[in-house]
Design a protein around this motif. Sequence first.
Motif: not given
Length: 224
Positions: A178-179, A190-192
Motif C-alpha cells: 500500500q502507498s 494511507h497516502y490516498k
Amino acid sequence: IRMSTFIDHSTATPALYFEPIERKGREGVTIRLGRYTDKKEIPNAEVPYAPVVFKSKVVSRTHAELWVDNGQWYVKDVKSSSGTFLNRIRLSPACTTSQAFPIKDGDILQLGMDFRGGSEEVYKCVKMRVEINRSWQKRINNFNVSAHSRLRSLTQEKPSAGQQQECSICLVAVAPCQSLFVAPCSHVWHYKCIRPIIVKSYPQFLCPNCRAVCDLEADVDVPE
C-alpha cells in the motif's frame, strides 16, 4: 519558540516562504525581528538568541521584538512602517511603538503587508505560526520506536495482531504493497487518505492525530 511559514488560504498571494526558525527564551534577553542586511549588526550574538531576519522589503530593519518574562512570551512592534499583526490584529499605527502583547502556542504573527506594486518574493509579507514549548515533540519516544517497528513488521508474511495498525482516517488496516505516508511524529496513513490534507497547506503539515506541525521541505536530520 519555533516560527514556521503560515499558509493562508484566505488570500491568493502566499506569504514569504522560509524554513522553520527556532530560538530560546531567557529572562532579560530580547530577540529582534527584522529585515536581512549584509551587515553583521550583532556579530557576537549567541545562536539561540540571535536576531531573526527575513529577505523582505516590507519588513523594517528593526521591526519587532520577542522576549520572555516569567515564562510568558511577549511581542512588541518597534516603530515599523508596515506594521506587526498578531492573529490579524495590528499592534500599533505606523512608526509607533506598541505595548507588549502576550503570545501563545498556535498564534499567527505577521510582519508587514504585501506591496501591491511588486510581484517578487521580496515584496511579500511574513506570516508565521508560533509554536511554544513543543521541543518534546521532536524527541524520540516509545511511540516513535513502536510505530516504526510495526511498519517493519509489514514485510512479514503474517504479522502478529499486536503489530498491525490501521489508518485513522479510513479505519482500514495498513498492509504490504500500500502507498503510505509517515509523518515526523510517526503517525501513519494511507497516502490516498491523507493526500487532501497534505496538499491543502503544503509544505506545512498539521498532523490530524496529535496536531504537531512540521515542514515537509525541511532538511532531513541524520540520526547521531
